[in-house]
Design a protein around this motif. Structure first.
Motif, mmCIF file in Angstrom:
data_model
loop_
_atom_site.group_PDB
_atom_site.id
_atom_site.type_symbol
_atom_site.label_atom_id
_atom_site.label_comp_id
_atom_site.label_asym_id
_atom_site.label_seq_id
_atom_site.Cartn_x
_atom_site.Cartn_y
_atom_site.Cartn_z
ATOM 1 N N ARG A 123 67.617 11.593 20.530
ATOM 2 C CA ARG A 123 66.856 10.397 20.150
ATOM 3 C C ARG A 123 67.718 9.136 20.235
ATOM 4 O O ARG A 123 67.246 8.075 20.644
ATOM 5 C CB ARG A 123 66.264 10.564 18.758
ATOM 6 N N ILE A 124 68.985 9.245 19.852
ATOM 7 C CA ILE A 124 69.905 8.103 19.968
ATOM 8 C C ILE A 124 70.017 7.689 21.430
ATOM 9 O O ILE A 124 69.894 6.507 21.769
ATOM 10 C CB ILE A 124 71.293 8.453 19.399
ATOM 11 N N CYS A 125 70.209 8.653 22.300
ATOM 12 C CA CYS A 125 70.328 8.353 23.733
ATOM 13 C C CYS A 125 69.042 7.752 24.276
ATOM 14 O O CYS A 125 69.082 6.819 25.090
ATOM 15 C CB CYS A 125 70.716 9.608 24.505
ATOM 16 N N ALA A 126 67.903 8.267 23.836
ATOM 17 C CA ALA A 126 66.618 7.722 24.291
ATOM 18 C C ALA A 126 66.475 6.262 23.875
ATOM 19 O O ALA A 126 66.028 5.420 24.672
ATOM 20 C CB ALA A 126 65.467 8.555 23.738
ATOM 21 N N LEU A 127 66.846 5.949 22.647
ATOM 22 C CA LEU A 127 66.774 4.560 22.188
ATOM 23 C C LEU A 127 67.706 3.666 22.993
ATOM 24 O O LEU A 127 67.324 2.584 23.436
ATOM 25 C CB LEU A 127 67.158 4.463 20.709
ATOM 26 N N LEU A 128 68.937 4.122 23.182
ATOM 27 C CA LEU A 128 69.934 3.299 23.870
ATOM 28 C C LEU A 128 69.677 3.192 25.363
ATOM 29 O O LEU A 128 70.102 2.226 25.995
ATOM 30 C CB LEU A 128 71.342 3.843 23.601
ATOM 31 N N ASP A 129 68.961 4.154 25.926
ATOM 32 C CA ASP A 129 68.646 4.090 27.356
ATOM 33 C C ASP A 129 67.713 2.927 27.670
ATOM 34 O O ASP A 129 67.735 2.398 28.767
ATOM 35 C CB ASP A 129 68.013 5.409 27.812
ATOM 36 N N ALA A 130 66.935 2.518 26.692
ATOM 37 C CA ALA A 130 65.938 1.462 26.912
ATOM 38 C C ALA A 130 66.510 0.051 26.771
ATOM 39 O O ALA A 130 65.817 -0.923 27.063
ATOM 40 C CB ALA A 130 64.781 1.643 25.931
ATOM 41 N N VAL A 131 67.771 -0.055 26.323
ATOM 42 C CA VAL A 131 68.362 -1.373 26.062
ATOM 43 C C VAL A 131 69.798 -1.412 26.569
ATOM 44 O O VAL A 131 70.383 -0.384 26.884
ATOM 45 C CB VAL A 131 68.351 -1.699 24.544
ATOM 46 N N ASP A 132 70.358 -2.617 26.630
ATOM 47 C CA ASP A 132 71.781 -2.744 26.961
ATOM 48 C C ASP A 132 72.630 -2.259 25.793
ATOM 49 O O ASP A 132 73.608 -1.547 25.968
ATOM 50 C CB ASP A 132 72.148 -4.188 27.294
ATOM 51 N N GLU A 133 72.252 -2.688 24.584
ATOM 52 C CA GLU A 133 72.916 -2.235 23.375
ATOM 53 C C GLU A 133 71.974 -2.458 22.198
ATOM 54 O O GLU A 133 71.011 -3.217 22.293
ATOM 55 C CB GLU A 133 74.258 -2.936 23.150
ATOM 56 N N MET A 134 72.249 -1.759 21.097
ATOM 57 C CA MET A 134 71.402 -1.861 19.919
ATOM 58 C C MET A 134 72.293 -1.819 18.686
ATOM 59 O O MET A 134 73.268 -1.060 18.640
ATOM 60 C CB MET A 134 70.402 -0.698 19.895
ATOM 61 N N GLU A 135 71.953 -2.610 17.704
ATOM 62 C CA GLU A 135 72.736 -2.639 16.482
ATOM 63 C C GLU A 135 72.599 -1.318 15.729
ATOM 64 O O GLU A 135 71.525 -0.712 15.682
ATOM 65 C CB GLU A 135 72.287 -3.801 15.596
ATOM 66 N N PHE A 136 73.699 -0.864 15.160
ATOM 67 C CA PHE A 136 73.763 0.401 14.426
ATOM 68 C C PHE A 136 72.625 0.506 13.414
ATOM 69 O O PHE A 136 71.944 1.523 13.336
ATOM 70 C CB PHE A 136 75.123 0.504 13.715
ATOM 71 N N SER A 137 72.403 -0.560 12.647
ATOM 72 C CA SER A 137 71.387 -0.517 11.591
ATOM 73 C C SER A 137 69.975 -0.361 12.158
ATOM 74 O O SER A 137 69.124 0.274 11.543
ATOM 75 C CB SER A 137 71.462 -1.763 10.708
ATOM 76 N N VAL A 138 69.735 -0.897 13.338
ATOM 77 C CA VAL A 138 68.420 -0.754 13.971
ATOM 78 C C VAL A 138 68.218 0.693 14.409
ATOM 79 O O VAL A 138 67.147 1.273 14.211
ATOM 80 C CB VAL A 138 68.265 -1.732 15.158
ATOM 81 N N VAL A 139 69.250 1.296 14.987
ATOM 82 C CA VAL A 139 69.181 2.710 15.378
ATOM 83 C C VAL A 139 68.942 3.557 14.136
ATOM 84 O O VAL A 139 68.062 4.422 14.105
ATOM 85 C CB VAL A 139 70.462 3.164 16.115
ATOM 86 N N ARG A 140 69.706 3.307 13.085
ATOM 87 C CA ARG A 140 69.572 4.047 11.826
ATOM 88 C C ARG A 140 68.150 3.961 11.277
ATOM 89 O O ARG A 140 67.538 4.970 10.936
ATOM 90 C CB ARG A 140 70.567 3.496 10.799
ATOM 91 N N ASP A 141 67.628 2.752 11.203
ATOM 92 C CA ASP A 141 66.297 2.557 10.638
ATOM 93 C C ASP A 141 65.212 3.163 11.518
ATOM 94 O O ASP A 141 64.240 3.727 11.019
ATOM 95 C CB ASP A 141 66.025 1.069 10.413
#
Length: 86
Positions: free
Chosen positions: A8-26
């Motif tokens: 799921r982390i990889c899926a989220l990050l694949d859609a963006v250049d980068e994402m803030e840790f707290s956004v991934v966590r939430d």
């Protein structure tokens, strides 16, 4: 990468250049410690990089997939699709 949280982390990050840790966590609905453990495994495999910077006077961490991580994620998804069929 096959563990559910890591996938799921990889899926989220694949859609963006980068994402803030707290956004991934939430988005995943996990604790800081759970996410940190999963990110550590992905970082050790050279799939995820962390960037630390100050934002609004607070230390923030941004996560991004490396090229190797993005390729591994795409291959993993392709393998899953071949197992279950398109």
């Amino acid at each position: 990468m096959h563990a559910p949280h890591r996938l799921r982390i990889c899926a989220l990050l694949d859609a963006v250049d980068e994402m803030e840790f707290s956004v991934v966590r939430d988005t995943l609905g996990v604790s800081d410690s759970v996410l940190s453990k999963q990110v550590a495994v992905l970082s050790e495999a050279s799939y995820v990089e962390q960037r630390r910077a100050v934002r609004n006077t607070r230390q923030r961490v941004w996560l991004r997939l490396t090229t190797q991580g993005r390729n591994a994620y795409h291959h993993h998804v392709a393998a899953l699709r071949s197992i279950i069929g398109d």
